[in-house]
Structure formats: structure tokens, C-alpha cells
Design a protein around this motif. Structure first.
Motif, PDB file in Angstrom:
ATOM      1  N   TYR A 141      95.990 -35.118  32.455  1.00 18.68           N
ATOM      2  CA  TYR A 141      96.208 -33.691  32.298  1.00 18.68           C
ATOM      3  C   TYR A 141      97.526 -33.259  32.927  1.00 18.68           C
ATOM      4  O   TYR A 141      97.869 -33.702  34.025  1.00 18.68           O
ATOM      5  N   ILE A 142      98.232 -32.394  32.204  1.00 21.50           N
ATOM      6  CA  ILE A 142      99.402 -31.722  32.749  1.00 21.50           C
ATOM      7  C   ILE A 142      99.180 -30.223  32.548  1.00 21.50           C
ATOM      8  O   ILE A 142      98.444 -29.805  31.655  1.00 21.50           O
ATOM      9  N   ALA A 143      99.788 -29.416  33.388  1.00 20.37           N
ATOM     10  CA  ALA A 143      99.665 -27.961  33.299  1.00 20.37           C
ATOM     11  C   ALA A 143     101.042 -27.331  33.393  1.00 20.37           C
ATOM     12  O   ALA A 143     101.954 -27.900  34.010  1.00 20.37           O
ATOM     13  N   ASN A 144     101.161 -26.153  32.819  1.00 20.66           N
ATOM     14  CA  ASN A 144     102.448 -25.480  32.801  1.00 20.66           C
ATOM     15  C   ASN A 144     102.750 -24.692  34.073  1.00 20.66           C
ATOM     16  O   ASN A 144     103.860 -24.211  34.254  1.00 20.66           O
ATOM     17  N   SER A 145     101.765 -24.551  34.963  1.00 20.30           N
ATOM     18  CA  SER A 145     101.989 -23.795  36.199  1.00 20.30           C
ATOM     19  C   SER A 145     100.961 -24.180  37.257  1.00 20.30           C
ATOM     20  O   SER A 145      99.903 -24.741  36.937  1.00 20.30           O
ATOM     21  N   ASP A 146     101.257 -23.838  38.499  1.00 20.22           N
ATOM     22  CA  ASP A 146     100.293 -24.048  39.578  1.00 20.22           C
ATOM     23  C   ASP A 146      99.028 -23.230  39.319  1.00 20.22           C
ATOM     24  O   ASP A 146      97.923 -23.702  39.578  1.00 20.22           O
ATOM     25  N   PHE A 147      99.186 -22.001  38.821  1.00 17.58           N
ATOM     26  CA  PHE A 147      98.029 -21.151  38.523  1.00 17.58           C
ATOM     27  C   PHE A 147      97.112 -21.828  37.510  1.00 17.58           C
ATOM     28  O   PHE A 147      95.891 -21.897  37.704  1.00 17.58           O
ATOM     29  N   THR A 148      97.688 -22.324  36.424  1.00 17.29           N
ATOM     30  CA  THR A 148      96.881 -22.969  35.383  1.00 17.29           C
ATOM     31  C   THR A 148      96.180 -24.207  35.942  1.00 17.29           C
ATOM     32  O   THR A 148      94.985 -24.404  35.726  1.00 17.29           O
ATOM     33  N   ALA A 149      96.910 -25.041  36.676  1.00 20.32           N
ATOM     34  CA  ALA A 149      96.325 -26.253  37.261  1.00 20.32           C
ATOM     35  C   ALA A 149      95.186 -25.905  38.216  1.00 20.32           C
ATOM     36  O   ALA A 149      94.113 -26.518  38.170  1.00 20.32           O
ATOM     37  N   ARG A 150      95.411 -24.918  39.054  1.00 20.51           N
ATOM     38  CA  ARG A 150      94.397 -24.509  40.031  1.00 20.51           C
ATOM     39  C   ARG A 150      93.144 -23.962  39.315  1.00 20.51           C
ATOM     40  O   ARG A 150      92.016 -24.280  39.700  1.00 20.51           O
ATOM     41  N   THR A 151      93.336 -23.191  38.271  1.00 16.34           N
ATOM     42  CA  THR A 151      92.207 -22.606  37.548  1.00 16.34           C
ATOM     43  C   THR A 151      91.366 -23.690  36.873  1.00 16.34           C
ATOM     44  O   THR A 151      90.134 -23.645  36.908  1.00 16.34           O
ATOM     45  N   TYR A 152      92.002 -24.694  36.280  1.00 18.71           N
ATOM     46  CA  TYR A 152      91.256 -25.794  35.650  1.00 18.71           C
ATOM     47  C   TYR A 152      90.577 -26.665  36.704  1.00 18.71           C
ATOM     48  O   TYR A 152      89.491 -27.191  36.458  1.00 18.71           O
ATOM     49  N   ARG A 153      91.184 -26.817  37.862  1.00 14.61           N
ATOM     50  CA  ARG A 153      90.538 -27.573  38.941  1.00 14.61           C
ATOM     51  C   ARG A 153      89.268 -26.851  39.368  1.00 14.61           C
ATOM     52  O   ARG A 153      88.215 -27.472  39.529  1.00 14.61           O
ATOM     53  N   GLN A 154      89.334 -25.528  39.531  1.00  9.49           N
ATOM     54  CA  GLN A 154      88.170 -24.747  39.952  1.00  9.49           C
ATOM     55  C   GLN A 154      87.072 -24.732  38.885  1.00  9.49           C
ATOM     56  O   GLN A 154      85.896 -24.831  39.198  1.00  9.49           O
ATOM     57  N   GLU A 155      87.458 -24.613  37.628  1.00  7.37           N
ATOM     58  CA  GLU A 155      86.478 -24.469  36.538  1.00  7.37           C
ATOM     59  C   GLU A 155      85.886 -25.804  36.091  1.00  7.37           C
ATOM     60  O   GLU A 155      84.708 -25.897  35.795  1.00  7.37           O
ATOM     61  N   PHE A 156      86.731 -26.852  36.019  1.00  7.23           N
ATOM     62  CA  PHE A 156      86.300 -28.127  35.435  1.00  7.23           C
ATOM     63  C   PHE A 156      86.415 -29.320  36.388  1.00  7.23           C
ATOM     64  O   PHE A 156      86.019 -30.422  36.029  1.00  7.23           O
ATOM     65  N   GLY A 157      87.014 -29.132  37.563  1.00 11.45           N
ATOM     66  CA  GLY A 157      87.236 -30.258  38.465  1.00 11.45           C
ATOM     67  C   GLY A 157      88.329 -31.193  37.972  1.00 11.45           C
ATOM     68  O   GLY A 157      88.387 -32.352  38.355  1.00 11.45           O
ATOM     69  N   ILE A 158      89.197 -30.689  37.130  1.00  7.96           N
ATOM     70  CA  ILE A 158      90.278 -31.482  36.538  1.00  7.96           C
ATOM     71  C   ILE A 158      91.529 -31.363  37.393  1.00  7.96           C
ATOM     72  O   ILE A 158      91.920 -30.267  37.797  1.00  7.96           O
ATOM     73  N   GLU A 159      92.146 -32.490  37.652  1.00  8.40           N
ATOM     74  CA  GLU A 159      93.417 -32.509  38.376  1.00  8.40           C
ATOM     75  C   GLU A 159      94.539 -32.637  37.359  1.00  8.40           C
ATOM     76  O   GLU A 159      94.542 -33.566  36.545  1.00  8.40           O
ATOM     77  N   ALA A 160      95.474 -31.704  37.397  1.00  8.12           N
ATOM     78  CA  ALA A 160      96.588 -31.710  36.457  1.00  8.12           C
ATOM     79  C   ALA A 160      97.907 -31.751  37.209  1.00  8.12           C
ATOM     80  O   ALA A 160      98.072 -31.085  38.234  1.00  8.12           O
ATOM     81  N   VAL A 161      98.840 -32.515  36.698  1.00  7.83           N
ATOM     82  CA  VAL A 161     100.205 -32.541  37.220  1.00  7.83           C
ATOM     83  C   VAL A 161     100.930 -31.342  36.626  1.00  7.83           C
ATOM     84  O   VAL A 161     100.867 -31.108  35.415  1.00  7.83           O
ATOM     85  N   VAL A 162     101.610 -30.576  37.450  1.00 11.15           N
ATOM     86  CA  VAL A 162     102.318 -29.391  36.967  1.00 11.15           C
ATOM     87  C   VAL A 162     103.706 -29.786  36.479  1.00 11.15           C
ATOM     88  O   VAL A 162     104.496 -30.381  37.209  1.00 11.15           O
ATOM     89  N   ILE A 163     103.964 -29.459  35.214  1.00  5.03           N
ATOM     90  CA  ILE A 163     105.281 -29.654  34.599  1.00  5.03           C
ATOM     91  C   ILE A 163     105.639 -28.330  33.929  1.00  5.03           C
ATOM     92  O   ILE A 163     105.123 -28.023  32.854  1.00  5.03           O
ATOM     93  N   PRO A 164     106.490 -27.535  34.566  1.00  2.92           N
ATOM     94  CA  PRO A 164     106.845 -26.247  33.960  1.00  2.92           C
ATOM     95  C   PRO A 164     107.510 -26.441  32.597  1.00  2.92           C
ATOM     96  O   PRO A 164     108.205 -27.437  32.371  1.00  2.92           O
ATOM     97  N   PRO A 165     107.291 -25.491  31.680  1.00  2.00           N
ATOM     98  CA  PRO A 165     107.937 -25.591  30.367  1.00  2.00           C
ATOM     99  C   PRO A 165     109.454 -25.628  30.502  1.00  2.00           C
ATOM    100  O   PRO A 165     110.021 -25.005  31.392  1.00  2.00           O
ATOM    101  N   THR A 166     110.072 -26.359  29.610  1.00  2.00           N
ATOM    102  CA  THR A 166     111.530 -26.426  29.601  1.00  2.00           C
ATOM    103  C   THR A 166     112.050 -25.530  28.479  1.00  2.00           C
ATOM    104  O   THR A 166     111.327 -25.229  27.533  1.00  2.00           O
ATOM    105  N   ILE A 167     113.278 -25.105  28.616  1.00  2.00           N
ATOM    106  CA  ILE A 167     113.910 -24.301  27.581  1.00  2.00           C
ATOM    107  C   ILE A 167     115.318 -24.816  27.354  1.00  2.00           C
ATOM    108  O   ILE A 167     115.876 -25.536  28.193  1.00  2.00           O
ATOM    109  N   ASN A 168     115.879 -24.442  26.225  1.00  2.00           N
ATOM    110  CA  ASN A 168     117.282 -24.714  25.954  1.00  2.00           C
ATOM    111  C   ASN A 168     118.030 -23.433  26.299  1.00  2.00           C
ATOM    112  O   ASN A 168     117.969 -22.457  25.558  1.00  2.00           O
TER     113      ASN A 168
END
Length: 178
Positions: A141-168
């Protein structure tokens, strides 16, 4: 490396939004670095583009249609999880990145085809997942933000590496006079 981005939403030119823009940028970055990128998305079937896609699917009796509208292959199907095998046969991905709408059924279908799976958590709209992410036993699992990662950890017990979206930045900067 061959990367397949997969989701239950549409993709340009039929549908556009933040996920589609970000996915397109990621695909462009991968291609720029010598990799291959493709997308598995929902077909809406609207407009001239959609009409052509529907006709091609019907005439060729295929579960999906492939185009290269954005400069790389896009497999479009009414129900992308039902076309996962078709996409894998055609594209032979080394890994699939599943994101947003219907992540669970699409992820299950891709895992059944033997494709390693990464789930990109981009929002906290759990009802859009189409099931329980914990059913994707071998997914990373990867997440786009600390908030998203934290919310999935709380809801599902999933650990996600945070990789913010990139832009050009060139697409979003404007000249100024200072």
C-alpha cells in the motif's frame, strides 16, 4: 518494468479529474525513464469516442477495447475487473497499481492473474473501494498523504508508505512580471 494503473473510474477523454491527471503524469514519468505504462479503466461509452469504443468491442467480441489516446495503452471495459485477464494477456504487466473506485474487485481480479499488486490510497471514501482492502492479501500500500495513510491504518490496520503526488511544474506555472 511494465506498470498497469487500474481503477473503476473513466479515463480521458471520457472522464477527467485529479486521479486521472496524476495517473497520466506518473505514466509520462515512467515512460520518460524507460519503463512502460498502461491503464485499465471503465468505459462510459458516451460521445463519438465512446461510440467508437462500443462498436469496436461489439464487432470484435472482446471484453474490452484498447486505445492509445493519451500516448500509451488504455484498456477500457464496462466493468474493469471483468477485463483484468484481457488486460494482463495484452499488456503483460510486471505490477499493477490499483486506485480509487472498485479497488477491491479489480485488485482481486489482477491478483488472480498473478500480477503483483500495489494499492494507491488517494482518498478516504471507503464506500468507493467495492469491498474490504484486507482481502487483497499480498498487496502493498502507498498513500498520497499522512492523513490518508493514518486514516487507513485506523480503519483497516493497513500500513501505507506515503508518496505525495507528483506534478509537472511546467503545466502549472505562469510567467509573471514580478
Amino acid at each position: 518494468m511494465k506498470v498497469l494503473f487500474a481503477g473503476g473510474n473513466g479515463y480521458p477523454p471520457e472522464f477527467s479529474g485529479g486521479v486521472q491527471s496524476s495517473t497520466h503524469h506518473l505514466a509520462e514519468q515512467l515512460i520518460e525513464h524507460g519503463h512502460e505504462a498502461a491503464v485499465l479503466a471503465a468505459l462510459f461509452g458516451d460521445g463519438v469516442f465512446g461510440f467508437k469504443a462500443r462498436a469496436k468491442m461489439k464487432l470484435l467480441r472482446q471484453p474490452a477495447v484498447v486505445d492509445s489516446y493519451p500516448g500509451y495503452p488504455v484498456v477500457r471495459a464496462w466493468f474493469p475487473w471483468e477485463a483484468a485477464g484481457y488486460a494482463v494477456d495484452r499488456l503483460k504487466p510486471d505490477v499493477a497499481v490499483v486506485q480509487c473506485h472498485k479497488s477491491v474487485p479489480i485488485g482481486k481480479a489482477l491478483q488472480a492473474e498473478g500480477v503483483p499488486l500495489v494499492v494507491y490510497l488517494r482518498n478516504v471514501e471507503f464506500h468507493e473501494l467495492g469491498g474490504d482492502l484486507r482481502e487483497l492479501h499480498s498487496a502493498l500500500y502507498i498513500a498520497n498523504s499522512d492523513f490518508t495513510a493514518r486514516t487507513y491504518r485506523q480503519e483497516f490496520g493497513i500500513e501505507a508508505v506515503v508518496i505525495p503526488p507528483t506534478i509537472n511544474p511546467a503545466h502549472y506555472s505562469t510567467p509573471t512580471t514580478g
